[in-house]
Design a protein around this motif. Structure first.
Motif, PDB file in Angstrom:
ATOM      1  N   GLU A 323       1.956  13.154  -7.783  1.00  9.66           N
ATOM      2  CA  GLU A 323       2.871  12.088  -7.380  1.00  9.66           C
ATOM      3  C   GLU A 323       4.213  12.318  -8.062  1.00  9.66           C
ATOM      4  OE1 GLU A 323       2.037   8.344 -10.385  1.00  9.66           O
ATOM      5  OE2 GLU A 323       0.670   8.575  -8.681  1.00  9.66           O
ATOM      6  N   GLY A 325       8.489  10.759  -8.392  1.00  9.33           N
ATOM      7  CA  GLY A 325       9.265   9.537  -8.233  1.00  9.33           C
ATOM      8  C   GLY A 325      10.662   9.667  -8.772  1.00  9.33           C
ATOM      9  N   HIS A 341       6.236   8.553  -4.679  1.00 10.37           N
ATOM     10  CA  HIS A 341       5.616   9.168  -3.507  1.00 10.37           C
ATOM     11  C   HIS A 341       4.341   9.887  -3.943  1.00 10.37           C
ATOM     12  CE1 HIS A 341       9.276   8.731  -0.922  1.00 10.37           C
ATOM     13  NE2 HIS A 341       9.876   8.793  -2.103  1.00 10.37           N
ATOM     14  N   ARG A 342       3.274   9.640  -3.207  1.00  2.00           N
ATOM     15  CA  ARG A 342       2.029  10.370  -3.428  1.00  2.00           C
ATOM     16  C   ARG A 342       2.012  11.548  -2.459  1.00  2.00           C
ATOM     17  NH1 ARG A 342      -4.074   8.052  -4.197  1.00  2.00           N
ATOM     18  NH2 ARG A 342      -5.232   9.837  -3.429  1.00  2.00           N
ATOM     19  N   LEU A 343       1.847  12.784  -3.008  1.00  2.00           N
ATOM     20  CA  LEU A 343       1.967  13.989  -2.186  1.00  2.00           C
ATOM     21  C   LEU A 343       0.632  14.556  -1.740  1.00  2.00           C
ATOM     22  CD1 LEU A 343       4.855  15.855  -4.067  1.00  2.00           C
ATOM     23  CD2 LEU A 343       4.988  14.106  -2.284  1.00  2.00           C
ATOM     24  N   ARG A 346      -3.656  12.040   0.490  1.00  2.00           N
ATOM     25  CA  ARG A 346      -3.097  10.861   1.156  1.00  2.00           C
ATOM     26  C   ARG A 346      -4.049  10.261   2.189  1.00  2.00           C
ATOM     27  NH1 ARG A 346       2.868  11.107   1.267  1.00  2.00           N
ATOM     28  NH2 ARG A 346       2.805  10.509   3.470  1.00  2.00           N
ATOM     29  N   THR A 352      -2.152   4.241  -1.085  1.00  2.00           N
ATOM     30  CA  THR A 352      -0.764   3.957  -0.734  1.00  2.00           C
ATOM     31  C   THR A 352       0.050   5.217  -0.967  1.00  2.00           C
ATOM     32  OG1 THR A 352      -1.006   1.641  -1.375  1.00  2.00           O
ATOM     33  CG2 THR A 352       1.232   2.512  -1.214  1.00  2.00           C
ATOM     34  N   ALA A 353       0.765   5.669   0.073  1.00  2.00           N
ATOM     35  CA  ALA A 353       1.521   6.912  -0.039  1.00  2.00           C
ATOM     36  C   ALA A 353       2.890   6.709  -0.672  1.00  2.00           C
ATOM     37  CB  ALA A 353       1.678   7.555   1.339  1.00  2.00           C
ATOM     38  N   PHE A 354       3.410   5.476  -0.645  1.00  2.65           N
ATOM     39  CA  PHE A 354       4.725   5.209  -1.219  1.00  2.65           C
ATOM     40  C   PHE A 354       4.750   3.781  -1.736  1.00  2.65           C
ATOM     41  CE2 PHE A 354       8.959   3.321  -0.729  1.00  2.65           C
ATOM     42  CZ  PHE A 354       9.687   4.125  -1.597  1.00  2.65           C
TER      43      PHE A 354
END
Length: 364
Positions: A323, A325, A341-343, A346, A352-354
Motif C-alpha cells: 500500500e 500513500g 491506495h492498496r496495490l 484487491r 477497500t482499495a482507496f
C-alpha cells in the motif's frame, strides 16, 4: 474503571490496573500490575501483571506498539474471532549501558475461543490426529534493544522516550515456548529483528523507515503465528497496514518495510497562499512479504469434533502486500490527512482499495 499511581504515591512503586464489566457477555474483566524501580541509574525495573479480558486475534501488545488510542478503539464494535485470555507475566528490564536495554519476561497465557475453532495436536497424522479447542502457553521472552543515540527524559518513576536523532534503533526478540511448564501445551521458537531509523536528505526533507523480519520455525495453531496488524478505522495508524482488514493474513515467516518521507516545506513554502499554514507534504509506502509452512496449514482441520466448519486463515501468496500513500501533515499543528491506495490483493472479500484517513499528534 482504571487507575495508576504517580510519583506522589511512591518514587519506587508504580501500581496500575482496571476493572470492567461486559454488558453483553456479562463477564467481569480486570488487569492488575505492579512495577518496582530497583535503581534509576542504570534504569532497572521489575514487574508483575495479571489480567483476564476479552481479546481479538491480531491485537497483541507487540503489534499495537503502545498505541493506546488504537487499542481503545479496538475494544468497540463487533469482534472478529474473539477469545478470552488469562495473562500472567513477570519481567525484568535493565539498561546495561547507554542505549543498551535487556528485557526478560516469563509469561503464561490461555486461549479460550468464542468462535468455531480446533487444531490438530499431531498434524502429521492427518485426519487421525486428536483435536483440541483451547490451549495454554508458557513462554520465556528475551529482548535486546540497542539505541545508542536515543534521547530519554526521566523524572522520578516516569521515563519518556523521545526517539533517536541520528543512529538506528535495533530490537531483537527471541521467544521460547515450553511444553509441560505450568501446563504449557507447545514447544516452539519465535524470532524477530526490527530496525528503526530516520535521516535527513538535505533540502528534500527527512525519511523515516522501519524494517522487520520474523521467523517461527515451529508447528503451531494459527493464533500463535504472526498476524499483521490491519486497520479498519477511519484514522491513520503508523504501525498498521491501513487498508488491510483485521485478521486478513497470517504468517510464520515474514519481512516488512514501512517508509515515510516528509518533504517538510519544500513544496508548500513556495505557494504564497498557503505558506503561512506551514503544511508539510509527505509520502508513505508499506510492503509485507511472507508465507506459512505446509505443516502449519495442515494443523487446522476442516471441521471440529462436532462437525462444525472450522474458520481457517489466508496466507500471503508469492506477491507482497503493498500500500502507498501521500498526505499533508501539520494541519493546525496537530492534524494529518493521508490518502492511501492498496496495490495488491484487491480482490479479497471486503477490502477497500482507496481511503482517506486522518490522525492527530504532536511533534517536537
Amino acid at each position: 474503571m482504571g487507575l495508576r499511581t504517580n510519583p506522589g504515591f511512591s518514587r519506587r512503586w508504580v501500581l496500575k490496573g482496571y476493572a470492567a464489566y461486559g454488558t453483553l457477555d456479562r463477564q467481569f474483566k480486570y488487569s492488575l500490575g505492579a512495577d518496582y524501580i530497583v535503581t534509576l541509574k542504570p534504569w532497572t525495573i521489575v514487574g508483575v501483571k495479571r489480567s483476564y479480558d476479552l481479546e481479538r486475534l491480531g491485537f497483541t501488545p507487540e503489534n499495537l506498539g503502545g498505541n493506546s488510542f488504537f487499542s481503545a478503539y479496538a475494544r468497540f464494535g463487533s469482534y472478529r474471532r474473539p477469545y478470552y485470555q488469562e495473562d500472567n507475566q513477570v519481567y525484568l528490564r535493565r539498561e546495561l549501558g547507554k542505549g543498551f536495554t535487556q528485557t526478560i519476561t516469563f509469561r503464561n497465557q490461555t486461549f479460550d475461543p468464542l468462535y468455531t475453532f480446533a487444531y490438530r495436536t499431531k498434524p502429521g497424522q492427518g485426519a487421525d490426529s486428536p483435536l483440541h479447542r483451547n490451549f495454554r502457553t508458557t513462554e520465556l521472552m528475551l529482548e535486546t534493544r540497542l539505541a545508542p543515540d536515543e534521547v530519554i527524559l526521566q523524572n522520578d518513576n516516569e521515563r519518556l522516550n523521545l526517539g533517536a536523532t541520528r543512529k538506528p534503533v535495533y530490537t531483537f526478540r527471541y521467544v521460547i515456548g515450553m511444553r509441560n511448564v505450568l501446563d504449557g501445551a507447545f514447544n516452539y521458537h519465535r524470532f524477530s529483528l526490527t530496525l528503526k531509523h530516520s535521516f535527513r536528505m538535505g533540502t528534500l526533507g527527512r525519511t523515516y523507515y522501519n524494517a522487520t523480519v520474523g521467523y517461527i520455525p515451529s508447528t503451531l495453531p494459527y493464533p500463535l503465528l504472526h498476524t499483521p496488524l490491519g486497520n479498519e478505522s477511519w484514522f491513520y495508524v503508523d504501525n498498521a497496514y491501513n487498508l488491510m482488514n483485521f485478521f486478513e493474513f497470517v504468517c510464520d515467516r515474514y519481512a516488512a518495510l514501512r517508509i515515510e518521507h516528509n518533504f517538510e516545506g519544500l513544496f508548500f513554502n513556495r505557494i504564497p497562499a498557503i505558506r503561512r499554514l506551514k503544511w508539510r507534504f509527505l509520502t508513505t509506502a508499506k510492503v509485507l512479504v511472507g508465507g506459512v509452512s505446509q505443516d502449519n496449514l495442515s494443523a487446522i482441520p476442516a471441521t471440529d469434533e462436532q462437525g462444525n466448519p472450522v474458520a481457517g486463515f489466508q496466507p500471503l501468496g508469492r506477491a507482497p502486500y503493498v500500500e502507498v500513500g501521500y498526505g499533508i501533515d501539520n494541519i493546525l499543528k496537530v492534524m494529518r490527512v493521508d490518502a492511501i491506495h492498496r496495490l495488491t490483493y484487491r480482490d479479497n472479500p471486503g477490502v477497500t482499495a482507496f481511503a482517506v484517513k486522518a490522525s492527530f499528534w504532536l511533534s517536537l
